[in-house]
Design a protein around this motif. Structure first.
Motif, mmCIF file in Angstrom:
data_model
loop_
_atom_site.group_PDB
_atom_site.id
_atom_site.type_symbol
_atom_site.label_atom_id
_atom_site.label_comp_id
_atom_site.label_asym_id
_atom_site.label_seq_id
_atom_site.Cartn_x
_atom_site.Cartn_y
_atom_site.Cartn_z
ATOM 1 N N PHE A 1 6.184 29.724 6.644
ATOM 2 C CA PHE A 1 6.745 28.539 7.276
ATOM 3 C C PHE A 1 5.645 27.646 7.842
ATOM 4 O O PHE A 1 5.656 26.429 7.666
ATOM 5 N N GLN A 2 4.686 28.263 8.519
ATOM 6 C CA GLN A 2 3.601 27.484 9.119
ATOM 7 C C GLN A 2 2.788 26.768 8.050
ATOM 8 O O GLN A 2 2.355 25.632 8.240
ATOM 9 N N VAL A 3 2.592 27.444 6.923
ATOM 10 C CA VAL A 3 1.827 26.838 5.831
ATOM 11 C C VAL A 3 2.546 25.610 5.290
ATOM 12 O O VAL A 3 1.948 24.551 5.102
ATOM 13 N N ILE A 4 3.851 25.760 5.073
ATOM 14 C CA ILE A 4 4.619 24.636 4.552
ATOM 15 C C ILE A 4 4.633 23.492 5.552
ATOM 16 O O ILE A 4 4.443 22.333 5.211
ATOM 17 N N LYS A 5 4.834 23.850 6.814
ATOM 18 C CA LYS A 5 4.857 22.832 7.869
ATOM 19 C C LYS A 5 3.505 22.137 7.978
ATOM 20 O O LYS A 5 3.435 20.934 8.220
ATOM 21 N N ASN A 6 2.460 22.903 7.826
ATOM 22 C CA ASN A 6 1.112 22.358 7.930
ATOM 23 C C ASN A 6 0.854 21.337 6.825
ATOM 24 O O ASN A 6 0.108 20.386 7.009
ATOM 25 N N GLY A 7 1.517 21.543 5.694
ATOM 26 C CA GLY A 7 1.467 20.577 4.611
ATOM 27 C C GLY A 7 0.068 20.379 4.053
ATOM 28 O O GLY A 7 -0.831 21.173 4.305
ATOM 29 N N GLY B 1 8.032 15.492 10.577
ATOM 30 C CA GLY B 1 7.337 16.208 11.650
ATOM 31 C C GLY B 1 6.294 17.196 11.174
ATOM 32 O O GLY B 1 6.073 18.214 11.787
ATOM 33 N N MET C 1 6.277 12.026 17.957
ATOM 34 C CA MET C 1 6.602 13.193 17.130
ATOM 35 C C MET C 1 6.056 14.481 17.737
ATOM 36 O O MET C 1 5.054 15.039 17.308
ATOM 37 N N LYS C 2 6.691 14.913 18.811
ATOM 38 C CA LYS C 2 6.213 16.083 19.517
ATOM 39 C C LYS C 2 6.348 17.362 18.701
ATOM 40 O O LYS C 2 6.768 17.341 17.560
ATOM 41 N N VAL D 1 10.028 29.202 16.059
ATOM 42 C CA VAL D 1 10.163 29.608 14.649
ATOM 43 C C VAL D 1 10.376 31.110 14.550
ATOM 44 O O VAL D 1 11.230 31.588 13.795
ATOM 45 N N LEU E 1 14.526 26.729 7.716
ATOM 46 C CA LEU E 1 13.389 27.621 7.507
ATOM 47 C C LEU E 1 12.937 27.644 6.047
ATOM 48 O O LEU E 1 11.900 28.226 5.727
ATOM 49 N N ARG F 1 12.675 28.430 -1.418
ATOM 50 C CA ARG F 1 11.365 28.371 -2.051
ATOM 51 C C ARG F 1 10.924 29.726 -2.618
ATOM 52 O O ARG F 1 11.049 30.754 -1.981
ATOM 53 N N GLU G 1 -0.321 30.308 -2.461
ATOM 54 C CA GLU G 1 -0.739 29.635 -1.226
ATOM 55 C C GLU G 1 -1.034 30.605 -0.093
ATOM 56 O O GLU G 1 -1.730 30.275 0.854
ATOM 57 N N VAL G 2 -0.450 31.792 -0.183
ATOM 58 C CA VAL G 2 -0.546 32.734 0.938
ATOM 59 C C VAL G 2 -1.098 34.071 0.451
ATOM 60 O O VAL G 2 -0.728 34.536 -0.632
ATOM 61 N N ARG H 1 -3.855 28.679 1.622
ATOM 62 C CA ARG H 1 -3.469 27.883 2.789
ATOM 63 C C ARG H 1 -3.046 28.722 3.982
ATOM 64 O O ARG H 1 -2.918 28.215 5.088
ATOM 65 N N GLY H 2 -2.737 29.990 3.729
ATOM 66 C CA GLY H 2 -2.317 30.866 4.823
ATOM 67 C C GLY H 2 -2.776 32.279 4.548
ATOM 68 O O GLY H 2 -2.741 32.736 3.406
ATOM 69 N N ILE I 1 -4.350 28.444 7.601
ATOM 70 C CA ILE I 1 -3.804 29.066 8.804
ATOM 71 C C ILE I 1 -4.017 30.569 8.745
ATOM 72 O O ILE I 1 -3.705 31.206 7.742
#
Lengths: 226, 226
Positions: free
Chosen positions: A201-207, A217, B1-2, B10, B77, B81, B145-146, B169-170, B186
DNA sequence: TAGATTGTTAATCGATTAACAATC
DNA sequence: TAGATTGTTAATCGATTAACAATC
Protein backbone atom coordinates in the motif's frame (compact mmCIF):
# COMPACT_ATOMS: atom_id res chain seq x y z
CA UNK A 1 6.21 6.61 39.30
CA UNK A 2 5.47 7.57 35.74
CA UNK A 3 6.23 5.60 32.71
CA UNK A 4 9.98 6.06 32.36
CA UNK A 5 11.38 3.56 29.87
CA UNK A 6 8.35 3.37 27.67
CA UNK A 7 8.08 1.14 24.65
CA UNK A 8 9.60 3.47 22.08
CA UNK A 9 12.45 4.46 24.35
CA UNK A 10 13.42 0.87 25.07
CA UNK A 11 13.52 0.07 21.37
CA UNK A 12 15.75 3.06 20.77
CA UNK A 13 18.04 1.99 23.60
CA UNK A 14 18.33 -1.50 22.13
CA UNK A 15 19.23 0.02 18.79
CA UNK A 16 21.75 2.42 20.32
CA UNK A 17 23.41 -0.51 21.99
CA UNK A 18 23.71 -2.40 18.72
CA UNK A 19 25.24 0.58 16.97
CA UNK A 20 27.62 1.21 19.84
CA UNK A 21 28.84 -2.37 19.72
CA UNK A 22 29.51 -2.03 16.02
CA UNK A 23 31.37 1.23 16.51
CA UNK A 24 33.38 -0.35 19.30
CA UNK A 25 34.36 -3.18 16.98
CA UNK A 26 35.56 -0.60 14.48
CA UNK A 27 37.80 0.93 17.14
CA UNK A 28 35.85 4.15 17.73
CA UNK A 29 35.91 5.77 21.14
CA UNK A 30 33.58 8.74 20.86
CA UNK A 31 30.19 9.25 19.24
CA UNK A 32 27.96 12.32 18.78
CA UNK A 33 24.21 12.54 19.19
CA UNK A 34 24.30 13.40 15.54
CA UNK A 35 25.77 10.03 14.54
CA UNK A 36 23.46 7.95 16.67
CA UNK A 37 20.43 9.88 15.49
CA UNK A 38 21.34 9.23 11.87
CA UNK A 39 21.99 5.58 12.55
CA UNK A 40 18.58 4.85 14.02
CA UNK A 41 16.62 7.51 12.18
CA UNK A 42 15.68 10.06 14.86
CA UNK A 43 16.62 13.66 15.57
CA UNK A 44 19.87 14.23 17.46
CA UNK A 45 17.91 16.11 20.10
CA UNK A 46 16.04 12.96 20.92
CA UNK A 47 19.25 11.02 21.39
CA UNK A 48 20.48 13.65 23.83
CA UNK A 49 17.16 13.70 25.61
CA UNK A 50 17.19 9.93 25.98
CA UNK A 51 20.64 9.92 27.55
CA UNK A 52 19.80 12.91 29.67
CA UNK A 53 16.75 11.13 31.03
CA UNK A 54 18.89 8.15 31.97
CA UNK A 55 21.54 10.46 33.46
CA UNK A 56 24.15 9.35 30.97
CA UNK A 57 26.32 12.40 30.43
CA UNK A 58 28.50 13.35 27.48
CA UNK A 59 31.18 15.98 27.03
CA UNK A 60 30.11 19.35 25.79
CA UNK A 61 32.51 19.16 22.93
CA UNK A 62 33.75 15.60 22.85
CA UNK A 63 30.44 13.80 22.43
CA UNK A 64 29.72 10.58 24.31
CA UNK A 65 32.15 7.89 25.38
CA UNK A 66 31.21 4.68 23.61
CA UNK A 67 32.50 2.29 26.27
CA UNK A 68 30.71 4.15 29.00
CA UNK A 69 27.41 4.35 27.11
CA UNK A 70 27.62 0.71 26.20
CA UNK A 71 28.23 -0.37 29.79
CA UNK A 72 25.44 1.77 31.10
CA UNK A 73 22.99 0.54 28.50
CA UNK A 74 23.90 -3.02 29.40
CA UNK A 75 23.17 -2.19 33.00
CA UNK A 76 19.83 -0.59 32.19
CA UNK A 77 18.74 -3.16 29.65
CA UNK A 78 19.95 -6.13 31.67
CA UNK A 79 22.52 -7.74 29.43
CA UNK A 80 23.86 -10.29 31.85
CA UNK A 81 20.75 -12.33 32.41
CA UNK A 82 20.73 -15.79 30.82
CA UNK A 83 18.03 -15.75 28.22
CA UNK A 84 16.51 -18.99 27.14
CA UNK A 85 13.50 -19.31 24.91
CA UNK A 86 11.42 -22.08 23.42
CA UNK A 87 9.78 -22.23 20.03
CA UNK A 88 6.31 -23.69 19.68
CA UNK A 89 5.63 -24.87 16.15
CA UNK A 90 8.64 -26.32 14.36
CA UNK A 91 7.41 -25.84 10.82
CA UNK A 92 9.31 -23.79 8.28
CA UNK A 93 9.26 -20.53 10.18
CA UNK A 94 9.94 -22.13 13.55
CA UNK A 95 13.00 -24.02 12.38
CA UNK A 96 14.26 -21.00 10.48
CA UNK A 97 14.09 -18.91 13.63
CA UNK A 98 15.69 -21.69 15.64
CA UNK A 99 18.72 -21.42 13.40
CA UNK A 100 18.78 -17.63 13.30
CA UNK A 101 22.38 -16.53 13.70
CA UNK A 102 21.51 -13.14 15.13
CA UNK A 103 20.55 -14.78 18.40
CA UNK A 104 24.15 -15.57 19.18
CA UNK A 105 25.17 -11.93 19.38
CA UNK A 106 22.10 -11.18 21.42
CA UNK A 107 22.86 -13.66 24.17
CA UNK A 108 19.85 -15.84 23.44
CA UNK A 109 19.59 -19.53 23.33
CA UNK A 110 16.76 -21.55 21.92
CA UNK A 111 16.51 -24.22 24.58
CA UNK A 112 14.02 -26.45 22.80
CA UNK A 113 11.42 -26.64 20.06
CA UNK A 114 7.94 -28.10 20.43
CA UNK A 115 5.49 -29.52 17.95
CA UNK A 116 2.33 -31.60 17.89
CA UNK A 117 3.71 -33.93 15.27
CA UNK A 118 6.92 -35.88 15.50
CA UNK A 119 9.29 -33.69 13.51
CA UNK A 120 12.57 -34.77 12.02
CA UNK A 121 15.33 -32.77 13.60
CA UNK A 122 16.80 -30.79 10.70
CA UNK A 123 20.57 -31.18 10.26
CA UNK A 124 22.52 -28.50 12.08
CA UNK A 125 19.88 -28.06 14.75
CA UNK A 126 21.35 -28.59 18.19
CA UNK A 127 18.31 -28.27 20.44
CA UNK A 128 15.81 -31.06 21.06
CA UNK A 129 12.36 -31.07 19.50
CA UNK A 130 9.80 -32.27 21.99
CA UNK A 131 6.10 -33.02 22.04
CA UNK A 132 3.71 -30.27 23.04
CA UNK A 133 2.55 -32.46 25.91
CA UNK A 134 5.94 -32.06 27.53
CA UNK A 135 5.82 -28.27 27.37
CA UNK A 136 4.43 -27.45 30.83
CA UNK A 137 6.93 -29.65 32.62
CA UNK A 138 9.84 -28.41 30.51
CA UNK A 139 8.97 -24.76 31.03
CA UNK A 140 8.65 -25.22 34.77
CA UNK A 141 11.83 -27.24 35.15
CA UNK A 142 13.98 -24.93 33.02
CA UNK A 143 12.45 -21.63 34.16
CA UNK A 144 11.50 -20.58 30.64
CA UNK A 145 9.74 -17.23 30.53
CA UNK A 146 9.64 -16.31 26.85
CA UNK A 147 8.41 -18.27 23.85
CA UNK A 148 7.99 -17.90 20.12
CA UNK A 149 4.74 -19.05 18.57
CA UNK A 150 4.94 -20.22 14.96
CA UNK A 151 2.16 -22.78 14.55
CA UNK A 152 -0.48 -22.78 11.80
CA UNK A 153 -3.31 -20.30 12.24
CA UNK A 154 -5.88 -22.81 13.44
CA UNK A 155 -3.70 -23.96 16.31
CA UNK A 156 -2.75 -20.49 17.51
CA UNK A 157 -5.48 -20.00 20.10
CA UNK A 158 -5.03 -23.42 21.67
CA UNK A 159 -1.25 -23.09 21.90
CA UNK A 160 -1.65 -19.62 23.33
CA UNK A 161 -3.80 -21.04 26.09
CA UNK A 162 -1.33 -23.84 26.73
CA UNK A 163 1.59 -21.43 26.96
CA UNK A 164 -0.19 -19.16 29.39
CA UNK A 165 -1.12 -22.10 31.58
CA UNK A 166 2.49 -23.23 31.53
CA UNK A 167 3.41 -19.83 32.99
CA UNK A 168 5.03 -18.20 29.94
CA UNK A 169 5.39 -14.45 30.58
CA UNK A 170 6.18 -13.20 27.10
CA UNK A 171 5.23 -14.42 23.66
CA UNK A 172 6.44 -13.39 20.24
CA UNK A 173 3.55 -14.36 18.00
CA UNK A 174 4.19 -15.03 14.32
CA UNK A 175 0.75 -16.45 13.59
CA UNK A 176 -1.78 -14.24 11.80
CA UNK A 177 -4.11 -14.39 14.83
CA UNK A 178 -3.84 -11.19 16.84
CA UNK A 179 -3.32 -12.25 20.45
CA UNK A 180 -3.87 -9.88 23.36
CA UNK A 181 -1.53 -8.93 26.16
CA UNK A 182 -2.74 -9.80 29.65
CA UNK A 183 -1.23 -8.80 32.99
CA UNK A 184 0.56 -12.15 33.19
CA UNK A 185 1.65 -12.54 29.60
CA UNK A 186 2.97 -9.89 27.26
CA UNK A 187 2.29 -10.52 23.59
CA UNK A 188 4.13 -8.97 20.67
CA UNK A 189 2.47 -9.81 17.38
CA UNK A 190 4.43 -9.94 14.14
CA UNK A 191 2.03 -10.41 11.27
CA UNK A 192 4.10 -10.93 8.16
CA UNK A 193 1.05 -10.90 5.92
CA UNK A 194 -0.07 -7.51 7.19
CA UNK A 195 3.49 -6.23 6.89
CA UNK A 196 3.57 -7.09 3.22
CA UNK A 197 0.10 -5.72 2.56
CA UNK A 198 1.12 -2.54 4.30
CA UNK A 199 4.34 -2.23 2.31
CA UNK A 200 2.45 -2.70 -0.96
CA UNK A 201 0.00 0.00 0.00
CA UNK A 202 2.76 2.43 0.93
CA UNK A 203 4.55 1.74 -2.34
CA UNK A 204 1.44 2.41 -4.39
CA UNK A 205 0.66 5.52 -2.37
CA UNK A 206 4.22 6.71 -2.74
CA UNK A 207 3.70 6.53 -6.48
CA UNK A 208 6.30 7.54 -8.97
CA UNK A 209 8.53 10.09 -7.28
CA UNK A 210 8.84 13.27 -9.31
CA UNK A 211 7.05 12.94 -12.60
CA UNK A 212 3.70 11.19 -12.82
CA UNK A 213 2.13 11.69 -9.42
CA UNK A 214 -0.82 9.44 -8.68
CA UNK A 215 -4.29 10.91 -8.68
CA UNK A 216 -5.46 11.34 -5.09
CA UNK A 217 -3.32 12.48 -2.19
CA UNK A 218 -0.27 10.59 -3.37
CA UNK A 219 2.26 12.75 -1.60
CA UNK A 220 5.62 11.27 -0.74
CA UNK A 221 6.21 10.83 2.92
CA UNK A 222 8.74 9.70 5.45
CA UNK A 223 8.35 6.20 6.64
CA UNK A 224 10.60 4.04 8.66
CA UNK A 225 11.15 0.80 10.42
CA UNK A 226 8.43 -0.68 12.52
CA UNK B 1 -3.52 17.86 1.07
CA UNK B 2 -2.69 16.65 4.55
CA UNK B 3 -1.66 13.23 5.53
CA UNK B 4 -4.91 11.30 5.29
CA UNK B 5 -4.24 7.59 5.45
CA UNK B 6 -1.21 7.75 7.65
CA UNK B 7 0.82 4.75 8.68
CA UNK B 8 -1.17 3.79 11.77
CA UNK B 9 -4.50 4.23 10.04
CA UNK B 10 -3.54 2.00 7.12
CA UNK B 11 -2.46 -0.76 9.48
CA UNK B 12 -5.77 -0.51 11.31
CA UNK B 13 -7.66 -0.67 8.01
CA UNK B 14 -5.75 -3.79 6.98
CA UNK B 15 -6.63 -5.36 10.30
CA UNK B 16 -10.29 -4.35 10.06
CA UNK B 17 -10.43 -5.98 6.66
CA UNK B 18 -9.04 -9.24 7.99
CA UNK B 19 -11.54 -9.31 10.84
CA UNK B 20 -14.39 -8.47 8.51
CA UNK B 21 -13.48 -11.33 6.21
CA UNK B 22 -13.48 -13.71 9.13
CA UNK B 23 -16.84 -12.44 10.34
CA UNK B 24 -18.21 -12.77 6.84
CA UNK B 25 -17.06 -16.39 6.73
CA UNK B 26 -18.91 -16.97 9.96
CA UNK B 27 -22.10 -15.66 8.38
CA UNK B 28 -22.31 -12.34 10.24
CA UNK B 29 -23.90 -9.34 8.56
CA UNK B 30 -23.49 -6.49 11.03
CA UNK B 31 -20.68 -5.37 13.29
CA UNK B 32 -20.37 -2.65 15.94
CA UNK B 33 -17.47 -0.29 16.52
CA UNK B 34 -17.28 -2.01 19.84
CA UNK B 35 -16.51 -5.40 18.28
CA UNK B 36 -13.92 -4.14 15.86
CA UNK B 37 -12.22 -2.11 18.55
CA UNK B 38 -11.91 -5.15 20.77
CA UNK B 39 -10.63 -7.26 17.90
CA UNK B 40 -7.72 -5.01 17.03
CA UNK B 41 -7.17 -3.48 20.45
CA UNK B 42 -8.27 0.14 20.09
CA UNK B 43 -11.11 2.24 21.52
CA UNK B 44 -14.46 1.98 19.73
CA UNK B 45 -14.38 5.74 19.23
CA UNK B 46 -11.30 5.34 17.08
CA UNK B 47 -13.02 2.77 14.89
CA UNK B 48 -15.91 5.15 14.33
CA UNK B 49 -13.54 8.01 13.66
CA UNK B 50 -11.63 5.97 11.11
CA UNK B 51 -14.79 5.08 9.19
CA UNK B 52 -16.09 8.59 9.53
CA UNK B 53 -12.88 9.95 8.03
CA UNK B 54 -13.26 7.61 5.08
CA UNK B 55 -16.96 8.49 4.77
CA UNK B 56 -18.05 4.94 5.50
CA UNK B 57 -21.33 5.29 7.31
CA UNK B 58 -23.06 2.94 9.71
CA UNK B 59 -26.58 2.81 11.10
CA UNK B 60 -27.26 4.65 14.31
CA UNK B 61 -28.58 1.55 15.90
CA UNK B 62 -27.68 -1.31 13.58
CA UNK B 63 -23.93 -0.88 13.51
CA UNK B 64 -21.99 -1.29 10.26
CA UNK B 65 -22.77 -3.54 7.32
CA UNK B 66 -19.94 -6.01 6.94
CA UNK B 67 -20.26 -6.52 3.21
CA UNK B 68 -20.31 -2.82 2.57
CA UNK B 69 -17.34 -2.09 4.82
CA UNK B 70 -15.40 -4.93 3.29
CA UNK B 71 -16.02 -3.73 -0.25
CA UNK B 72 -15.11 -0.19 0.58
CA UNK B 73 -11.93 -1.20 2.35
CA UNK B 74 -10.96 -3.26 -0.67
CA UNK B 75 -11.50 -0.20 -2.81
CA UNK B 76 -9.45 2.03 -0.53
CA UNK B 77 -6.69 -0.46 0.09
CA UNK B 78 -6.51 -1.65 -3.50
CA UNK B 79 -7.33 -5.32 -3.26
CA UNK B 80 -7.56 -6.12 -6.92
CA UNK B 81 -4.03 -5.35 -7.97
CA UNK B 82 -1.89 -8.38 -8.81
CA UNK B 83 0.85 -8.46 -6.25
CA UNK B 84 4.06 -10.24 -7.06
CA UNK B 85 7.14 -10.17 -4.90
CA UNK B 86 10.62 -11.62 -5.02
CA UNK B 87 12.74 -12.88 -2.15
CA UNK B 88 16.44 -12.12 -2.07
CA UNK B 89 18.34 -14.59 0.07
CA UNK B 90 16.99 -18.13 0.00
CA UNK B 91 18.45 -19.30 3.26
CA UNK B 92 16.33 -20.63 6.09
CA UNK B 93 14.24 -17.53 6.58
CA UNK B 94 13.85 -16.80 2.89
CA UNK B 95 12.58 -20.26 2.04
CA UNK B 96 10.32 -20.28 5.08
CA UNK B 97 8.71 -17.04 3.93
CA UNK B 98 8.47 -18.35 0.37
CA UNK B 99 6.29 -21.15 1.67
CA UNK B 100 4.25 -18.98 4.01
CA UNK B 101 0.62 -19.98 3.65
CA UNK B 102 -0.76 -16.65 4.75
CA UNK B 103 0.24 -15.14 1.43
CA UNK B 104 -2.47 -17.05 -0.38
CA UNK B 105 -5.28 -15.32 1.47
CA UNK B 106 -3.56 -12.00 0.95
CA UNK B 107 -3.42 -12.22 -2.83
CA UNK B 108 0.35 -12.35 -2.97
CA UNK B 109 2.55 -14.49 -5.06
CA UNK B 110 6.25 -15.05 -4.61
CA UNK B 111 7.35 -14.91 -8.22
CA UNK B 112 10.94 -15.98 -7.69
CA UNK B 113 13.73 -16.36 -5.16
CA UNK B 114 17.30 -15.16 -5.64
CA UNK B 115 20.56 -16.21 -4.08
CA UNK B 116 24.28 -15.81 -4.66
CA UNK B 117 24.92 -19.49 -4.30
CA UNK B 118 23.26 -22.22 -6.28
CA UNK B 119 20.53 -23.36 -3.91
CA UNK B 120 18.72 -26.66 -4.06
CA UNK B 121 15.06 -25.98 -4.63
CA UNK B 122 13.37 -27.32 -1.50
CA UNK B 123 10.59 -29.83 -2.13
CA UNK B 124 7.20 -28.19 -2.36
CA UNK B 125 8.58 -24.91 -3.59
CA UNK B 126 6.97 -23.93 -6.87
CA UNK B 127 8.84 -20.78 -7.80
CA UNK B 128 12.26 -20.73 -9.46
CA UNK B 129 15.43 -19.84 -7.59
CA UNK B 130 17.67 -17.70 -9.72
CA UNK B 131 21.11 -16.17 -9.47
CA UNK B 132 21.42 -12.64 -8.11
CA UNK B 133 22.96 -11.59 -11.41
CA UNK B 134 19.63 -12.18 -13.10
CA UNK B 135 17.74 -9.96 -10.66
CA UNK B 136 17.75 -6.64 -12.59
CA UNK B 137 16.50 -8.22 -15.78
CA UNK B 138 13.87 -10.29 -13.99
CA UNK B 139 12.56 -7.33 -12.02
CA UNK B 140 12.29 -5.19 -15.12
CA UNK B 141 10.68 -7.86 -17.25
CA UNK B 142 8.09 -8.90 -14.66
CA UNK B 143 7.38 -5.43 -13.24
CA UNK B 144 8.32 -6.43 -9.70
CA UNK B 145 8.02 -3.56 -7.25
CA UNK B 146 8.33 -5.17 -3.84
CA UNK B 147 10.99 -7.48 -2.45
CA UNK B 148 11.89 -9.29 0.73
CA UNK B 149 15.50 -9.18 1.89
CA UNK B 150 16.67 -12.16 3.94
CA UNK B 151 20.39 -12.45 3.27
CA UNK B 152 23.13 -12.69 5.92
CA UNK B 153 24.04 -9.45 7.65
CA UNK B 154 27.27 -8.87 5.73
CA UNK B 155 25.49 -8.97 2.37
CA UNK B 156 22.62 -6.70 3.34
CA UNK B 157 24.10 -3.39 2.19
CA UNK B 158 25.23 -4.74 -1.17
CA UNK B 159 21.90 -6.40 -1.91
CA UNK B 160 20.09 -3.27 -0.85
CA UNK B 161 22.06 -1.31 -3.40
CA UNK B 162 21.39 -3.90 -6.07
CA UNK B 163 17.66 -3.88 -5.39
CA UNK B 164 17.44 -0.11 -5.54
CA UNK B 165 19.33 -0.05 -8.82
CA UNK B 166 16.97 -2.67 -10.18
CA UNK B 167 14.10 -0.28 -9.46
CA UNK B 168 12.53 -1.98 -6.44
CA UNK B 169 10.11 0.45 -4.75
CA UNK B 170 9.47 -1.33 -1.46
CA UNK B 171 11.59 -3.63 0.64
CA UNK B 172 10.74 -5.72 3.68
CA UNK B 173 14.08 -6.12 5.39
CA UNK B 174 14.65 -9.06 7.71
CA UNK B 175 18.38 -8.51 8.11
CA UNK B 176 19.65 -6.93 11.33
CA UNK B 177 21.05 -3.97 9.36
CA UNK B 178 18.71 -1.00 9.68
CA UNK B 179 18.13 0.27 6.14
CA UNK B 180 16.74 3.73 5.42
CA UNK B 181 13.75 4.74 3.37
CA UNK B 182 14.52 6.97 0.39
CA UNK B 183 12.06 8.77 -1.89
CA UNK B 184 12.33 5.94 -4.41
CA UNK B 185 12.36 2.97 -2.11
CA UNK B 186 10.33 2.45 1.05
CA UNK B 187 11.95 0.22 3.64
CA UNK B 188 10.22 -1.59 6.46
CA UNK B 189 12.67 -3.19 8.84
CA UNK B 190 11.78 -6.25 10.86
CA UNK B 191 14.59 -7.00 13.28
CA UNK B 192 13.78 -10.27 14.96
CA UNK B 193 16.72 -9.98 17.32
CA UNK B 194 15.59 -6.61 18.60
CA UNK B 195 12.04 -7.92 18.88
CA UNK B 196 13.16 -10.68 21.19
CA UNK B 197 15.43 -8.42 23.23
CA UNK B 198 12.54 -6.03 23.59
CA UNK B 199 10.15 -8.74 24.67
CA UNK B 200 12.60 -9.98 27.28
CA UNK B 201 12.99 -6.50 28.65
CA UNK B 202 9.25 -5.95 28.86
CA UNK B 203 8.80 -9.27 30.62
CA UNK B 204 11.40 -8.46 33.23
CA UNK B 205 10.00 -4.97 33.68
CA UNK B 206 6.50 -6.38 33.98
CA UNK B 207 7.79 -8.46 36.85
CA UNK B 208 5.62 -10.71 38.87
CA UNK B 209 2.11 -9.35 38.65
CA UNK B 210 0.62 -8.75 42.10
CA UNK B 211 2.97 -9.98 44.77
CA UNK B 212 6.71 -9.38 44.53
CA UNK B 213 7.05 -6.21 42.47
CA UNK B 214 10.51 -5.54 41.10
CA UNK B 215 12.62 -2.81 42.63
CA UNK B 216 12.62 0.24 40.36
CA UNK B 217 9.63 1.52 38.42
CA UNK B 218 8.37 -1.93 37.61
CA UNK B 219 4.76 -0.98 37.09
CA UNK B 220 2.57 -3.12 34.87
CA UNK B 221 1.57 -1.55 31.63
CA UNK B 222 -0.44 -2.08 28.51
CA UNK B 223 1.48 -3.23 25.52
CA UNK B 224 0.37 -4.51 22.20
CA UNK B 225 1.30 -5.70 18.77
CA UNK B 226 3.92 -3.90 16.78
C1' DT C 1 -40.87 6.02 24.08
C1' DA C 2 -36.68 4.03 25.73
C1' DG C 3 -32.42 2.29 24.58
C1' DA C 4 -28.44 1.80 21.99
C1' DT C 5 -25.12 3.20 18.78
C1' DT C 6 -23.22 6.36 15.54
C1' DG C 7 -20.80 10.67 14.33
C1' DT C 8 -18.16 14.46 15.90
C1' DT C 9 -16.15 17.80 18.86
C1' DA C 10 -13.21 18.96 22.53
C1' DA C 11 -9.84 17.36 25.81
C1' DT C 12 -6.07 14.67 26.81
C1' DC C 13 -2.02 12.61 26.43
C1' DG C 14 2.53 11.81 24.90
C1' DA C 15 6.25 11.83 21.93
C1' DT C 16 9.25 14.41 18.99
C1' DT C 17 11.51 18.41 17.46
C1' DA C 18 13.18 23.18 17.47
C1' DA C 19 15.80 26.36 19.65
C1' DC C 20 19.11 28.15 22.56
C1' DA C 21 21.80 28.90 26.68
C1' DA C 22 25.58 26.66 28.91
C1' DT C 23 30.15 25.13 28.47
C1' DC C 24 34.07 22.52 27.10
C1' DT D 1 38.60 33.32 21.66
C1' DA D 2 35.85 30.89 18.37
C1' DG D 3 33.50 26.87 17.39
C1' DA D 4 31.02 22.89 18.34
C1' DT D 5 28.22 20.04 21.03
C1' DT D 6 25.63 18.98 25.05
C1' DG D 7 21.61 19.54 28.12
C1' DT D 8 17.11 21.34 28.68
C1' DT D 9 13.07 24.04 28.01
C1' DA D 10 9.31 25.37 25.30
C1' DA D 11 6.73 24.62 21.13
C1' DT D 12 4.83 21.60 17.99
C1' DC D 13 2.68 17.99 16.25
C1' DG D 14 -0.34 14.19 16.03
C1' DA D 15 -2.81 10.43 17.64
C1' DT D 16 -6.11 8.63 20.82
C1' DT D 17 -9.79 8.91 23.96
C1' DA D 18 -13.71 10.86 26.47
C1' DA D 19 -17.98 12.69 26.15
C1' DC D 20 -22.24 13.78 24.30
C1' DA D 21 -25.65 15.30 21.01
C1' DA D 22 -28.00 13.31 17.16
C1' DT D 23 -30.86 9.70 15.65
C1' DC D 24 -32.45 5.26 14.38
Amino acid sequence: MKNRLNKELVIRLLKYRRILNQLKNLGFEKVFSNNLGDAIGVAPALVRKDFSLLVLGGNKRGGYNIDYLSEQLNRILGKTREQKIVIVGMGKIGTAIAQYKGFLQGDFEVAAGFDVRAVDVPPGLTMPILSLEDLPEYVAKNHIEVAILSVPEDQAAECHRLLKEAGIRGLLNFTPVELKTTPNCIIHNINIGVEIENLFFQVIKNGLPLHLELADGAGSEEDDSE
